[in-house]
Every structure is written in C-alpha cells, then in structure tokens.
Design an enzyme around this catalytic site. Structure first.
Site, PDB file in Angstrom:
ATOM      1  N   GLU A 187      36.228  34.776  28.775  1.00  0.00           N
ATOM      2  CA  GLU A 187      35.464  36.010  29.765  1.00  0.00           C
ATOM      3  C   GLU A 187      36.133  37.562  30.500  1.00  0.00           C
ATOM      4  OE1 GLU A 187      36.894  32.300  33.208  1.00  0.00           O
ATOM      5  OE2 GLU A 187      35.825  33.959  34.141  1.00  0.00           O
ATOM      6  N   CYS A 246      35.218  30.067  32.055  1.00  0.00           N
ATOM      7  CA  CYS A 246      36.599  29.242  32.262  1.00  0.00           C
ATOM      8  C   CYS A 246      36.168  28.006  31.152  1.00  0.00           C
ATOM      9  CB  CYS A 246      37.774  28.911  33.705  1.00  0.00           C
ATOM     10  SG  CYS A 246      37.546  30.358  34.008  1.00  0.00           S
ATOM     11  N   HIS A 282      40.738  21.741  34.142  1.00  0.00           N
ATOM     12  CA  HIS A 282      41.173  23.360  33.800  1.00  0.00           C
ATOM     13  C   HIS A 282      41.542  23.727  35.831  1.00  0.00           C
ATOM     14  CE1 HIS A 282      39.734  27.396  35.085  1.00  0.00           C
ATOM     15  NE2 HIS A 282      39.379  26.832  35.717  1.00  0.00           N
TER      16      HIS A 282
END
Ligand code: COA
Length: 382
Positions: A79, A111, A233
């Site tokens: 990203e 993400c 994450h």
C-alpha cells in the site's frame, strides 16, 4: 494435495528509531509506547531504500535456495506503491534475474492485500501444481510528524514461495471474509502520508475481524478451540491483544494471551509493516516456537477501508529444518540507530519523485535505489 507456504525470508531497512528517543523528545511516558502500544522501535528507510529494495533483498535470499525457473507468477502486495502504473514486482525481474515468462502484478487493499495474493497463489497452484509462485508483501508505513500514528511507523518485507507440498504451512481451504466501506484510514493520490481516524480504525479492525471469524465459522466445521495459535495483522502489537480479547468476549471462549505471545517479537521491533505485518507475525511464531508441528494457525488479516479475512493453516512436520531465525536477527542488528534530529530530517526528505540522486549509499543491503532520472526509478545491485 497440500498447498501453502514452502519457504519465506524477510528484509527491513538501514535505519531504526528507538521509541524511547521519540518519547523523550515529545515529553511522553515511554511506557505509553512499550506497554500502551506494545512497540519498542521502528524501521526507517534510507534515501536509497524503498519497497522494491526491501522486496528484492528478501526475495534474493529466499530464491538462492530454489529453482527460479519454476516461478510462474510474482504477486507483489503493497500500500506504499512507488508508481501509479508499473507494478513494483516488475523491477525485481531485472534485479533478481527472474525469467521473462512470468506473470507479474501488484495488489492493493491497505494492509490486507498480501493475503489476497497468498490465496490467489494457492488457488493457482491447485490448477498447476508443478508451478511455483513468489508472493511478496513490502511496505513503508509513514505517518505525518507529530500525529498519533507517528510512533506506529515502520518498514519491512516478507517474501514467500507458494508451492504444492510445502515445507512450512499448508493453507487450508475455506476463509471467512468481511468488507465494509469505512473511512478509517486512506491515502489520496497526492499525499505521501495517510489520513487516519485512529479510534475509528481500532473499532473497524475489531468489527471486521470478528465478522470474518463469524463468516468462517458459518461455512466450516471449526470451533475456536480447534485453533492452536492466532496470528494477527499488527499495526502495533497491542492490537493483537485487543482483538483476542474481543474475540473471546464475542465467542464466549477463554482465549489466553499465550495463543499470540510468540507472534509479536518482530513487529515490536519493526513497527507497522502494513501488508507484511501478518507475515512477520507468522515468521515470529515459526521462529519462536519449537512445538508447532501439526498445529493449526488462525490468521486474522485486516486492511483499512476495510477488508478482513480469517483463514487457517497447518504447520508442517519438519518446519524447523526450513527456518532461518538468524537471518532476521541479522536484519534487526544491522540497523543503524537514528538520533531524533536525524529522524526528522530523513522524514522530511522522503519522496524521491523527480530528478534525484541518492548520494549516500547504504552499505549492507544488496540492492539500492540509485536515483530518479527523467522520472524513472533506477535500481542497482551492489
Ligand atoms: N503507560 C502505559 N500505557 C499507557 C500510558 C502509560 N503511561 N499512556 C497511555 N497508555 C495506553 C492507553 O491506555 C492506550 O491503551 P488502550 O488502548 O489499551 O487503552 C494506549 O496506550 C494508547 O493510548 P492512546 O491515548 O489511545 O493513544 P493515541 O491517542 O496517541 O492513539 C492510536 C493511539 C493507535 C489511535 C494511534 O497510534 C494511531 O492513530 N495509530 C495509527 C492507526 C492504526 O494503527 N490503526 C489500527 C488499525 S489498522
């Protein structure tokens, strides 16, 4: 047939900022970062580093152990793209000597997109099991100075080889998904730093990941207790603890922090690595835990905006013979510590978009961005 992650390697940047340094200069209790966010430091690129140089380093180390002629796709998730048109992975073909008869494409959804790349790779291998796919997650997480996101910056890349009969982790069929249009974090085309609604992003993360679990639970005969370790994450590592607590409350199952403890060591030291963060969590879990053979991992992938996926994987019997924790230790040890003033200067000098030459080469990285001439990025091996 088992399909999954056969091998992986990581890379990070030349520089590191200790969060105690940031805390001291900002008059903040260092415990807010070390305990409140669960972060110790963040990686920061030198002017001749970016997502391509990190990806090239991780992939180069990985591919030295494999036959590159078997690779049929390079799926590059990021990203923090360096170009609006050209896929970052295309630069790797020249740098790494990858074959020309390969599909190469870049994927974006904050993400999350590394997980989309991994799943696309698994699905493709199911049709052509003799082929191999290079999946790369590489990002520079860069927030504006003096904002809430500043201590959660970071940078890193994870390169993974996806094959049939993998040595590390078999990815199991059946994911849970959740997509909702929410403006928790976004970066317009003309901005080098993102806009972020911090509190909204925490809420969106928890809502989306819990909904992804619900979607999977409705489709597969899987209980939360069938998962031996959870991977998240980690925009900052405390987020993994928050998610696990929310999941425990939502499912009514007791979920101890032991389920995630070993997955956080690398992200604590690297900061947010966006697409790579979940796969640094996987790397840490594999490196820190000698007792994972046959165990099921649950992966919580999240990308602001927002898309979440929950999927599972089973660690393979001889995984300890195919991991290289010393490579990660070297990456972390090699970083050069920045003073606060050096950090501020480096942050402001970011974004080589026009005529630029990077005159102070970093020495220990195998690839560098030598400059931008006629708006073209030039990379070289060194
Ligand atoms: N000792 C220990 N903990 C402390 C502390 C101290 N002296 N001072 C504060 N804390 C804790 C707070 O209690 C809080 O913990 P909690 O959330 O468990 O209650 C934590 O540190 C953060 O404090 P907070 O005041 O909420 O920080 P902030 O307003 O600076 O913002 C974020 C935190 C995460 C919103 C901000 O860093 C951000 O915007 N990050 C980028 C967005 C992001 O990463 N989103 C995640 C989804 S992708």
């Amino acid at each position: 047939m088992k399909i999954g992650i056969h091998d992986l390697e990581v890379a990070t940047t030349h520089y590191v900022l200790d969060l105690d340094t940031l805390a001291e200069r900002h008059g903040i209790d260092p415990k807010k970062f070390s305990i409140g966010l669960g972060q110790d430091a963040f990686s920061m690129p030198a002017p001749d580093e970016d997502i391509v140089t990190m990806a090239a380093e991780a992939a180069d180390t990985l591919l030295a152990r494999h036959d590159v002629s078997k690779i049929r796709q390079v799926l590059f998730a990021t990203e923090s793209s360096v170009d609006q048109s050209k896929a970052a992975g295309v630069y790797l073909h020249e740098l790494l000597g990858l074959p020309a008869n390969v599909r190469s494409v870049e994927l974006k959804q904050a993400c999350y997109s590394g997980t989309a790349a991994l799943q696309m790779a698994v699905n493709a291998i199911a049709r052509t099991p003799e082929e191999q796919i290079l999946v790369i997650t590489s990002d520079v997480a860069r927030y504006a100075l003096d904002t809430g996101g500043e201590p959660t910056q970071g940078a890193g890349a994870v390169a993974m080889l996806v094959t049939a009969n993998p040595n590390l982790v078999e990815i199991e069929p059946g994911s849970g998904f959740h997509t909702s249009d929410v403006n928790d974090f976004w970066r317009p085309n003309d901005s080098t730093t993102p806009y972020v609604d911090g509190q909204l992003s925490l809420d969106a993360y928890l809502t989306a990941t819990t909904a992804a679990w619900d979607d999977l639970a409705a489709r597969r005969d899987l209980s939360i207790d069938d998962v031996d370790k959870f991977l998240h994450h980690q925009p900052f590592t405390k987020m993994a603890r928050k998610q696990l607590a929310a999941l425990a409350e939502h499912t009514g199952h007791e979920l101890s922090d032991e389920l995630i403890e070993e997955s956080m060591s690398y992200n604590r030291a690297l900061g947010n690595t966006y697409t790579a963060s979940l796969y640094f969590a996987l790397t840490a879990q594999l490196h820190n835990n000698a007792d994972l053979a046959g165990k099921r991992l649950g992966f919580f992938s999240y990308g602001s905006g927002a898309v979440a996926e929950f999927f599972t994987g089973v660690v393979q019997e001889n995984y300890r013979d195919h991991i290289y924790p010393e490579h990660v230790a070297k990456q972390l040890e090699n970083r050069v510590e920045l003073t606060y003033d050096e950090y501020r200067t480096l942050h402001s000098d970011f974004a080589a978009t026009s005529e630029t030459y990077t005159t102070q080469p970093t020495t220990h990285a195998p690839f560098r961005l030598s400059g931008v001439t006629e708006f073209q990025r030039r990379y070289e091996a060194q």
